[in-house]
Design an enzyme around this catalytic site. Structure first.
Site, PDB file in Angstrom:
ATOM      1  N   ASP A 156      35.255  41.891  42.849  1.00 28.02           N
ATOM      2  CA  ASP A 156      35.018  42.804  43.979  1.00 28.02           C
ATOM      3  C   ASP A 156      34.707  42.007  45.236  1.00 28.02           C
ATOM      4  O   ASP A 156      35.105  42.380  46.347  1.00 28.02           O
ATOM      5  CB  ASP A 156      33.833  43.736  43.692  1.00 28.02           C
ATOM      6  CG  ASP A 156      34.026  44.505  42.395  1.00 28.02           C
ATOM      7  OD1 ASP A 156      35.184  44.713  42.006  1.00 28.02           O
ATOM      8  OD2 ASP A 156      33.015  44.873  41.774  1.00 28.02           O
ATOM      9  N   GLU A 159      40.962  49.024  45.174  1.00 30.81           N
ATOM     10  CA  GLU A 159      40.624  47.963  44.225  1.00 30.81           C
ATOM     11  C   GLU A 159      40.880  48.496  42.825  1.00 30.81           C
ATOM     12  O   GLU A 159      40.266  49.466  42.395  1.00 30.81           O
ATOM     13  CB  GLU A 159      39.162  47.541  44.427  1.00 30.81           C
ATOM     14  CG  GLU A 159      38.733  46.364  43.584  1.00 30.81           C
ATOM     15  CD  GLU A 159      39.556  45.096  43.835  1.00 30.81           C
ATOM     16  OE1 GLU A 159      40.249  44.992  44.860  1.00 30.81           O
ATOM     17  OE2 GLU A 159      39.527  44.218  42.967  1.00 30.81           O
ATOM     18  N   GLU A 189      45.459  42.798  35.171  1.00 36.36           N
ATOM     19  CA  GLU A 189      45.880  44.119  35.660  1.00 36.36           C
ATOM     20  C   GLU A 189      47.348  44.120  36.061  1.00 36.36           C
ATOM     21  O   GLU A 189      48.050  45.092  35.826  1.00 36.36           O
ATOM     22  CB  GLU A 189      45.109  44.582  36.902  1.00 36.36           C
ATOM     23  CG  GLU A 189      43.625  44.468  36.939  1.00 36.36           C
ATOM     24  CD  GLU A 189      42.885  44.909  35.731  1.00 36.36           C
ATOM     25  OE1 GLU A 189      43.472  45.606  34.893  1.00 36.36           O
ATOM     26  OE2 GLU A 189      41.723  44.527  35.613  1.00 36.36           O
TER      27      GLU A 189
END
Ligand code: AMP
Length: 460
Positions: free
Chosen positions: A440, A267, A297
């Site tokens: 998450d 992750e 990201e």
């Protein structure tokens, strides 16, 4: 979807390396005023102009905090001086303390969903940290006793003298006012200012004694979710550096996979330093099977890999077409089995065409992921498998149909025959109780249901 969750819950998962305490302060105008008065408006203003990049003294904190309040922008600044912790603790009363860090959040989530076995490892486990793990019989922390691997509940495994990583989060509300000398400041937007702990003593690694048992842990689980590499520093005062810690991190992955090719998901969280970001990508991506990240990201990753034009396009226009293109580049160059990208409006998987799952199955995995996140956003936390159902009544976001349309267009334009690319709109909660850990949660739901579907096909 409930059936798929039931299948996923039969799995055992290992997760490492980061857990911390999130200590939250709901900031009041008086508190800010007291801080400014303590150091003097002139000194604070001067330090604000210098704009310290990290917090080495209390005035650095006050200056960056006032700056954040004035602009209303959420920010995170690293605290490098461990001795300052007592200054914070004597100046603030924390309103809430809860678990933070991906491994911590994921371990509690999987344990609460009644997964078969959840093994969580963090190199530091002080009592205060251990107590934030949920009291569930399926949750374990690995320890070595008399040369053997023993799984204990984190509550039974803590070490009294371990350091605690505390991230201090200052939540501020629009409209809060205070004075900086003769200037009156009113906070324009609500947000938060995070003082993230980056201490010398807190590192990202597996203890020497435990390392030889990683193959045994690998044998005991169906998948591993690794994260926390953003906490590595480029250099430490004892001479160790990011290269050292990343070499060790590579060994850990190979050890987990030694006895059985256990699937590993990484992750990816945002890494400020471009140098470290690049090292994490080049060292670790080629060793893992699955990577998850959010839309910003992917742009940073592409920029680190040298695709700066594409990265800039994603930053500026945020077009699905560019994200698909970037995803294709990433799974090809790093030879990933699966890449999962989550954004506010859609979730996406990109795999090679020979992936054992059909596009329909891949979509089902993403459906489970967004439903789980919607449940968490609605409730603030997921305490039992029953809570998942709350997500089923959250509607898809209003841009969902538009997203699907743009995606079909993108697919026609780009060559996608060598890949499987699927996308689903997110279920979006209008007034979320909390947004902490939603990314998450998506990645955990996606990866575990992906594994469950592989298993149903005999491919795991
Ligand atoms: P991250 O940026 O990694 O924390 O991931 C945040 C993700 O959580 C977003 O990409 C969304 O898919 C999801 N999310 C954010 N806000 C909400 C919400 N209010 N309801 C449901 N999902 C959300």
């Amino acid at each position: 979807m409930l059936e798929l969750l039931d299948e996923a819950r039969k799995l055992s998962i290992f997760t490492a390396y980061n857990a911390n305490v999130d200590a939250i302060v709901y900031l009041k105008g008086e508190t800010v005023q007291r801080l400014i008065d303590e150091f003097g408006a002139e000194a604070v203003r001067r330090r604000m102009e210098e704009f310290p990049r990290q917090i080495e003294g209390p005035i650095d904190f006050v200056a960056r905090l006032v700056h954040a309040l004035k602009t209303g922008k959420p920010m995170a600044v690293p605290l490098v001086n461990e001795e300052l912790q007592s200054w914070f603790d004597s100046h603030f009363k924390y309103d809430v303390e809860r678990i933070g860090g991906q491994a911590g959040i994921i371990a509690n989530l999987l344990a609460n969903l009644d997964f078969r076995k959840v093994i969580v490892y963090t190199p530091h486990l002080a009592r205060r940290q251990a107590e934030m793990f949920v009291n569930k019989p399926n949750l374990f922390y690995p320890v070595v006793e008399n040369g053997k691997l023993v799984l204990k509940h984190p509550h039974e495994a803590y070490r009294e003298n371990d350091p605690v990583k505390v991230n201090r989060i200052f939540e501020f509300r629009a409209g809060t006012t205070f004075r900086l000398g003769d200037e009156t400041i009113t906070v324009p937007y609500s947000g938060r200012f995070i003082v993230s702990a980056r201490f010398e003593r807190i590192r990202v690694y597996t203890e020497e004694a435990l390392k030889p048992f990683l193959p045994e842990i690998g044998l005991q689980v169906d998948g591993a979710i690794l994260s926390g590499y953003q906490g590595i520093r480029l250099r430490y005062s004892d001479g160790k550096d990011a290269n050292y810690y990343l070499r060790e991190a590579k060994k850990d992955i190979l050890l987990l996979k030694r006895e059985k090719d256990v699937k590993v998901h990484l992750e990816f969280a945002s890494i400020q330093s471009r140098e470290l970001r690049k090292k994490v990508i080049y060292n670790l991506f080629p060793l893992v099977d699955s990577v998850g990240m959010d839309e910003s990201e992917i742009a940073y990753v592409l920029s680190a890999l040298g695709y700066s034009k594409l990265a800039d396009r994603i930053f500026t226009y945020n077009r699905i077409e560019d994200t698909v293109l970037g995803g294709k580049i990433l799974i090809d160059e790093m030879n990933l089995e699966v890449l999962q990208i989550h954004t506010i409006y859609y979730l996406m998987y990109i795999t090679h065409a020979d992936n054992p799952l059909s596009e329909d199955e891949l979509r089902r995995s993403l459906e489970l992921a967004t439903t789980l996140a919607a449940a968490r956003a609605s409730l603030g936390d997921i305490r039992s498998p029953e809570d998942f159902k709350v997500g089923l009544s959250v509607p898809y976001n209003e841009r969902g149909e538009y997203v699907k349309l743009r995606f079909e267009e993108a697919k026609r334009r780009l060559r996608t025959r060598e890949y499987k690319v699927v996308i689903i709109p997110t279920r979006l909660v209008k007034n979320p109780v909390s947004t902490v850990g939603l990314g998450d949660t998506i990645s955990t739901g996606a990866f575990t249901s992906y594994l469950a579907l592989l298993r149903a096909k005999g491919a795991l």
